[in-house]
Design an enzyme around this catalytic site. Sequence first.
Site, PDB file in Angstrom:
ATOM      1  N   ASP A   7       0.878  -1.178   0.000  1.00 36.32           N
ATOM      2  CA  ASP A   7       0.000   0.000   0.000  1.00 36.32           C
ATOM      3  C   ASP A   7       0.913   1.225   0.000  1.00 36.32           C
ATOM      4  O   ASP A   7       1.388   1.644   1.047  1.00 36.32           O
ATOM      5  CB  ASP A   7      -0.909  -0.008   1.228  1.00 36.32           C
ATOM      6  CG  ASP A   7      -1.804   1.223   1.288  1.00 36.32           C
ATOM      7  OD1 ASP A   7      -2.349   1.615   0.246  1.00 36.32           O
ATOM      8  OD2 ASP A   7      -1.935   1.793   2.391  1.00 36.32           O
ATOM      9  N   GLU A  67      -3.023  -1.955  -5.097  1.00 35.56           N
ATOM     10  CA  GLU A  67      -4.260  -1.402  -5.641  1.00 35.56           C
ATOM     11  C   GLU A  67      -3.901  -0.539  -6.833  1.00 35.56           C
ATOM     12  O   GLU A  67      -2.917   0.204  -6.800  1.00 35.56           O
ATOM     13  CB  GLU A  67      -4.989  -0.544  -4.601  1.00 35.56           C
ATOM     14  CG  GLU A  67      -5.779  -1.350  -3.616  1.00 35.56           C
ATOM     15  CD  GLU A  67      -6.674  -0.481  -2.742  1.00 35.56           C
ATOM     16  OE1 GLU A  67      -6.799   0.734  -2.983  1.00 35.56           O
ATOM     17  OE2 GLU A  67      -7.252  -1.041  -1.796  1.00 35.56           O
ATOM     18  N   HIS A 138      -2.471   1.137   6.855  1.00 32.67           N
ATOM     19  CA  HIS A 138      -1.631   0.887   5.675  1.00 32.67           C
ATOM     20  C   HIS A 138      -1.265  -0.591   5.564  1.00 32.67           C
ATOM     21  O   HIS A 138      -1.328  -1.167   4.471  1.00 32.67           O
ATOM     22  CB  HIS A 138      -0.379   1.762   5.722  1.00 32.67           C
ATOM     23  CG  HIS A 138      -0.678   3.217   5.638  1.00 32.67           C
ATOM     24  ND1 HIS A 138      -1.139   3.825   4.495  1.00 32.67           N
ATOM     25  CD2 HIS A 138      -0.618   4.189   6.574  1.00 32.67           C
ATOM     26  CE1 HIS A 138      -1.342   5.106   4.724  1.00 32.67           C
ATOM     27  NE2 HIS A 138      -1.033   5.354   5.985  1.00 32.67           N
TER      28      HIS A 138
END
Length: 173
Positions: A7, A67, A138
Amino acid sequence: MLVVGVDPGLASTGWAVVEGSGSRLRAVAFGTLRTSPRTPQAERLLALHDGLAAVLREHPVGGAAMEAWFVHPPSKAAMGMSAARGALLVALAQAGVAVQEYSPNAVKQAVTGNGRADKDQVRAMVARIVGADPGTDHAADAMAAAVCHAAAGPLRAAMAASGPAGGRDTLRR
């Protein structure tokens, strides 16, 4: 198989190494890499790169997940995120790790069954799935990306085994 989820963020980057595939997953290691806004940006990027490289040396993973990143208007925060993402992608590439990107909704869907789940739902489910509380948002997001990737593994393998277009020769008439 070991999978790392990342992340990215310039101030805080979450990472998580998950083992297994499908529904049998466990957290191997996870954490958050932090940098100070008072440190020059180049040094912050180097710290993120070196931090993830150390994780990858300790845990030789077979794949990575992040992501997919969508930004609307450009901003200083978006530029920092983009730079951090680049440093982390270089660390993964140097380690020979292929990176798969997933939309935020796909990650949430894989972890909670709801593509619009909130952070608390994602964090609670990821802790239940891998048997560990990620500690930070995170690390939870990184763990969710790793879970999504690991869960998608059997599907990717089946699709690859069936050949192009699910086994159909799309050029044949």
